[in-house]
Structures are given as structure tokens and as C-alpha cells.
Design a protein around this motif. Structure first.
Motif, PDB file in Angstrom:
ATOM      1  N   PRO A  24       5.844   6.228 -10.287  1.00  0.00           N
ATOM      2  CA  PRO A  24       6.492   5.577  -9.533  1.00  0.00           C
ATOM      3  C   PRO A  24       7.207   6.022  -8.586  1.00  0.00           C
ATOM      4  O   PRO A  24       7.365   7.511  -8.188  1.00  0.00           O
ATOM      5  N   GLY A  25       6.879   5.369  -7.187  1.00  0.00           N
ATOM      6  CA  GLY A  25       7.350   6.288  -5.667  1.00  0.00           C
ATOM      7  C   GLY A  25       6.441   7.020  -5.056  1.00  0.00           C
ATOM      8  O   GLY A  25       6.624   7.811  -4.362  1.00  0.00           O
ATOM      9  N   SER A  26       5.099   7.202  -5.959  1.00  0.00           N
ATOM     10  CA  SER A  26       4.336   8.181  -5.338  1.00  0.00           C
ATOM     11  C   SER A  26       3.465   7.813  -4.062  1.00  0.00           C
ATOM     12  O   SER A  26       2.796   8.590  -3.367  1.00  0.00           O
ATOM     13  N   GLY A  27       3.669   6.560  -3.635  1.00  0.00           N
ATOM     14  CA  GLY A  27       3.018   5.886  -2.241  1.00  0.00           C
ATOM     15  C   GLY A  27       1.980   4.975  -2.527  1.00  0.00           C
ATOM     16  O   GLY A  27       1.246   4.734  -1.620  1.00  0.00           O
ATOM     17  N   THR A  68       1.834   1.757  -3.040  1.00  0.00           N
ATOM     18  CA  THR A  68       1.955   0.511  -2.047  1.00  0.00           C
ATOM     19  C   THR A  68       1.884   0.829  -0.620  1.00  0.00           C
ATOM     20  O   THR A  68       1.171   0.118   0.152  1.00  0.00           O
ATOM     21  N   SER A  95       9.800  -1.172   7.972  1.00  0.00           N
ATOM     22  CA  SER A  95      10.804   0.149   8.030  1.00  0.00           C
ATOM     23  C   SER A  95       9.593   0.981   8.364  1.00  0.00           C
ATOM     24  O   SER A  95      10.038   2.398   8.854  1.00  0.00           O
ATOM     25  N   ASN A 100      -0.034   2.459 -12.331  1.00  0.00           N
ATOM     26  CA  ASN A 100       1.289   3.327 -12.708  1.00  0.00           C
ATOM     27  C   ASN A 100       0.998   4.300 -13.801  1.00  0.00           C
ATOM     28  O   ASN A 100       0.589   3.806 -14.864  1.00  0.00           O
ATOM     29  N   ILE A 110       4.983  10.982   3.825  1.00  0.00           N
ATOM     30  CA  ILE A 110       5.163   9.455   4.223  1.00  0.00           C
ATOM     31  C   ILE A 110       6.006   9.600   5.419  1.00  0.00           C
ATOM     32  O   ILE A 110       7.086   9.864   5.480  1.00  0.00           O
TER      33      ILE A 110
HETATM   34  N1  LIG Z   1      10.096   3.722   6.054  1.00  0.00           N
HETATM   35  C1  LIG Z   1       9.789   4.967   5.445  1.00  0.00           C
HETATM   36  N2  LIG Z   1       9.851   6.196   5.809  1.00  0.00           N
HETATM   37  C2  LIG Z   1       9.670   7.334   5.058  1.00  0.00           C
HETATM   38  N3  LIG Z   1       9.213   6.923   3.780  1.00  0.00           N
HETATM   39  C3  LIG Z   1       9.292   5.993   3.277  1.00  0.00           C
HETATM   40  C4  LIG Z   1       9.714   4.671   4.112  1.00  0.00           C
HETATM   41  N4  LIG Z   1       9.548   3.455   3.133  1.00  0.00           N
HETATM   42  C5  LIG Z   1       9.319   4.122   1.996  1.00  0.00           C
HETATM   43  N5  LIG Z   1       9.165   5.312   1.890  1.00  0.00           N
HETATM   44  C6  LIG Z   1       8.851   6.443   0.698  1.00  0.00           C
HETATM   45  O1  LIG Z   1       7.866   6.187   0.084  1.00  0.00           O
HETATM   46  C7  LIG Z   1       8.253   6.003  -1.254  1.00  0.00           C
HETATM   47  C8  LIG Z   1       7.788   4.695  -1.906  1.00  0.00           C
HETATM   48  O2  LIG Z   1       6.484   4.531  -1.859  1.00  0.00           O
HETATM   49  P1  LIG Z   1       5.624   3.326  -2.702  1.00  0.00           P
HETATM   50  O3  LIG Z   1       6.502   2.182  -2.711  1.00  0.00           O
HETATM   51  O4  LIG Z   1       4.309   3.195  -1.634  1.00  0.00           O
HETATM   52  O5  LIG Z   1       5.271   3.921  -4.006  1.00  0.00           O
HETATM   53  P2  LIG Z   1       4.877   3.264  -5.254  1.00  0.00           P
HETATM   54  O6  LIG Z   1       4.000   4.299  -5.725  1.00  0.00           O
HETATM   55  O7  LIG Z   1       4.185   1.936  -4.759  1.00  0.00           O
HETATM   56  O8  LIG Z   1       6.188   3.153  -6.265  1.00  0.00           O
HETATM   57  P3  LIG Z   1       6.102   2.023  -7.235  1.00  0.00           P
HETATM   58  O9  LIG Z   1       5.413   2.358  -8.650  1.00  0.00           O
HETATM   59  O10 LIG Z   1       7.609   1.961  -7.683  1.00  0.00           O
HETATM   60  O11 LIG Z   1       5.635   0.511  -6.856  1.00  0.00           O
HETATM   61  C9  LIG Z   1       9.754   6.032  -1.393  1.00  0.00           C
HETATM   62  O12 LIG Z   1      10.064   6.371  -2.365  1.00  0.00           O
HETATM   63  C10 LIG Z   1      10.115   6.559   0.026  1.00  0.00           C
HETATM   64  O13 LIG Z   1      10.210   7.928  -0.465  1.00  0.00           O
END
Ligand SMILES: Nc1ncnc2c1ncn2[C@@H]1O[C@H](COP(=O)(O)OP(=O)(O)OP(=O)(O)O)[C@@H](O)[C@H]1O
Ligand SMILES: [Mg+2]
Length: 298
Positions: free
Chosen positions: A57-60, A62, A97, A191, A245
Motif C-alpha cells: 500500500p502506498g508504493s505508487g 495507482t 495534485s 496489493n 514521486i
Molecule cells: N501530489 C503528490 N506529490 C507527491 N507525492 C504524492 C502526491 N500524491 C501522492 N503522492 C505519494 O504517492 C503515494 C501513494 O501512491 P499511490 O496512491 O499510487 O499508491 P498505491 O500503491 O496505489 O496505494 P494503495 O495500495 O493504497 O492503493 C502517497 O503515499 C504519497 O506519498
């Protein structure tokens, strides 16, 4: 002298036999939207196949998908995007954003975003994967899309009883996508917590390529990591790269010499014995979970 009389390289490559042209077509690559990643995989993803973007989760994941979508749209392709866990409005807001305008492509008819609704008590039921894919195919056909993004895939293969069934569901999903939408290039996210060791793993998805996103601890901070773990028909170096990111660029892979970072084999997953393809009988089959898709127009 002899050198000067040679035709230019570009001219030489145009003159190919039918067989060679076939070979060229097989190699057609499409950009991930991340140029440093494209250069690690011989120019991009082989077209018309399915890929998994797996990570914690949160690794990027999306954001990776959004980059791919924007690049595809920029290349004039049409895309169907199913943000399963988030509302399209939230996705559009998050994209903004980062400096990206997804909404204009929705309005312009190039991007079709589907809002997903699960039936009441859905978590305990088995998804009818074949029906999900048939439903998706009708949206894809209507949109005239050549790219499909499902983020994340797990809810579409949900099964209440065992991870074994979920593994079969994962294979069924991939097979159905390939059979129902041949030629479609699809990205699916998953995930994959390196620590969980339960449920469906990325190894259970018979995809053409796998990109793992994650974190690595460096003293008192975590750094983001990207590893191309599998890419059929492509030489990969299995070197884990660091990335950030950042606004506009999205995923920015940091320049690293391969020697600077020791190759890391992803969290070991014990190989599984192949399973006989079995389907539960009608009487055993749990009630199907309903997954409904709705077009989102903002
Ligand atoms: N505008 C932004 N500027 C810089 N970093 C950002 C921005 N928006 C999001 N992030 C970073 O990207 C991370 C989330 O990325 P993302 O939503 O792609 O993760 P994910 O792997 O899809 O997470 P999940 O499993 O919860 O869906 C955030 O935790 C944040 O650190
Ligand atoms: Mg996400």
C-alpha cells in the motif's frame, strides 16, 4: 568509398521480407509513460499483453497506472480505467495534485472511467469472473479502447473459501481477458505485501510481465523501489531502482549504476505444485458476488 555508397540505415531497415515484418510486429513496444523504465525493458511493454504492477500500500501503483494512462492518451489511444478501490472523483483529484488533468480526457471521450459497486455483503461471496470480463469487454468495445487498467484486481477475483480458489480465479481472469479482448494491453495492480505470505500472490497471475514497487529501509528513512521482475521476451537486469514521486513527472527513477545497488531477489515465495484445474460443483458454488460498473462522466 564503399562506405559512402551504402544506403542510409533507415532505408535499409525499410526493405524487409514478409517474415521479418512479422518479427518486427511481434516486437512492437508501448511506452509505460516512464522513459527511464522504458529503457530498462527494450523500449516499453510488448503490446497486446497483460502486466501486473504489484506492491505494498502506498508504493505508487495507482500513480504508475495514471502515468501509463496519460501516455497512452497522449499517443492517441483510448483507455478504459477501473479504479476499483477509489471513486473516480478521488482519482481525478489525486491526479490533479500531481499536475495531471484526467477529466479533460473523460469529457473528450478518450478515457472511460468506470465506477465500481459491490453488492451488499459482497466480501463473503465468490465473484463470477467470466461475467465481470464480459461486462468489461462491452465497455471496452463501446469505447473503442486499446488499453485497460484495473486497479486493483483482487476484488474482481474475490473468493470466500480458500486462497486456492482465488488462485484459480486469478488465472481465469487473465485467460478471460486474453480470450475476450485479444490484442488489448492491460495493466492490473495487486496489493502485494512482502510480509503477508497469504492469499493470492503475483505469481498466481499468468501475465506477460511483472513490475514490483516497494520500499527499502535506509537508516532512518524508507526509499521507494522499483524492480522489473519479469518481462517475457525481454532482457531484464533484475536491479532494484530507487524512485521518487514528484509533481508532473510522477515516477522519477533515480540514475543508478547497476553495481551501486545489489540485486535483490523479491521476498521468497515457495514454488507451488501445479494444481489440477478444478471447478466447484454447482451445489458447492457459493452465491456469486455482484460487481456492477457504471460509466463516470464527472
Ligand atoms: N501530489 C503528490 N506529490 C507527491 N507525492 C504524492 C502526491 N500524491 C501522492 N503522492 C505519494 O504517492 C503515494 C501513494 O501512491 P499511490 O496512491 O499510487 O499508491 P498505491 O500503491 O496505489 O496505494 P494503495 O495500495 O493504497 O492503493 C502517497 O503515499 C504519497 O506519498
Ligand atoms: Mg492505489
Amino acid at each position: 568509398m564503399a562506405e559512402a555508397s551504402k544506403p542510409p540505415r533507415a532505408m535499409m531497415s525499410v526493405v524487409t521480407s514478409g517474415k521479418d515484418q512479422g518479427a518486427e510486429e511481434e516486437k512492437k513496444r508501448i511506452s509505460t509513460g516512464i522513459s527511464a523504465l522504458d529503457s530498462l525493458i527494450e523500449g516499453g511493454l510488448p503490446e497486446g499483453k497483460s502486466y501486473l504492477i504489484a506492491g505494498e500500500p502506498g508504493s505508487g501503483k495507482t500513480i504508475f497506472c495514471m502515468r501509463f494512462i496519460l501516455r497512452s492518451l497522449g499517443d492517441g489511444e483510448k483507455v478504459v480505467y477501473i479504479p476499483v478501490d477509489e471513486k473516480p472523483t478521488e482519482i481525478v483529484g489525486n491526479a490533479a495534485s500531481l499536475g495531471w488533468d484526467l477529466k479533460k480526457y473523460v469529457t473528450g471521450g478518450q478515457l472511460l472511467m468506470l465506477d465500481v459497486a459491490l453488492s451488499q455483503g459482497a466480501a463473503n461471496k465468490e465473484v463470477d469472473v467470466a461475467k465481470v470480463v464480459t461486462d468489461l469487454a462491452s465497455y471496452v468495445t463501446r469505447a473503442g479502447a486499446s488499453r485497460l487498467v484495473i486497479d486493483p484486481a483482487e476484488p474482481l477475483i474475490s473468493s470466500p473459501d480458500s486462497s486456492k480458489t482465488s488462485r484459480q480465479q486469478a488465472r481465469l481472469l487473465m485467460r478471460s481477458l486474453q480470450d475476450t479482448m485479444p490484442g488489448m494491453t492491460s495493466l492490473l495492480t495487486l496489493n502485494a505485501s512482502a510480509h503477508s505470505g497469504v492469499g493470492v500472490d503475483w505469481e498466481d497471475y499468468p501475465v506477460n510481465g511483472v513490475i514490483l514497487l516497494g520500499f527499502r529501509r535506509e537508516q532512518r528513512r524508507l526509499v521507494r523501489t522499483l524492480l522489473v521482475n519479469k518481462m517475457r521476451g525481454t532482457a531484464i537486469d533484475l536491479v532494484e531502482r530507487q524512485f521518487s514521486i514528484v509533481k508532473d513527472a510522477g515516477i522519477l527513477i533515480e540514475a543508478t549504476s547497476p553495481e551501486a545497488v545489489a540485486p535483490r531477489v523479491p521476498e521468497a515465495v515457495a514454488p507451488r505444485a501445479p494444481e489440477a484445474p478444478s471447478q466447484p460443483s454447482e451445489t458447492q458454488k457459493p452465491q456469486a458476488e455482484q460487481i456492477m460498473f457504471r460509466e463516470w462522466h464527472g
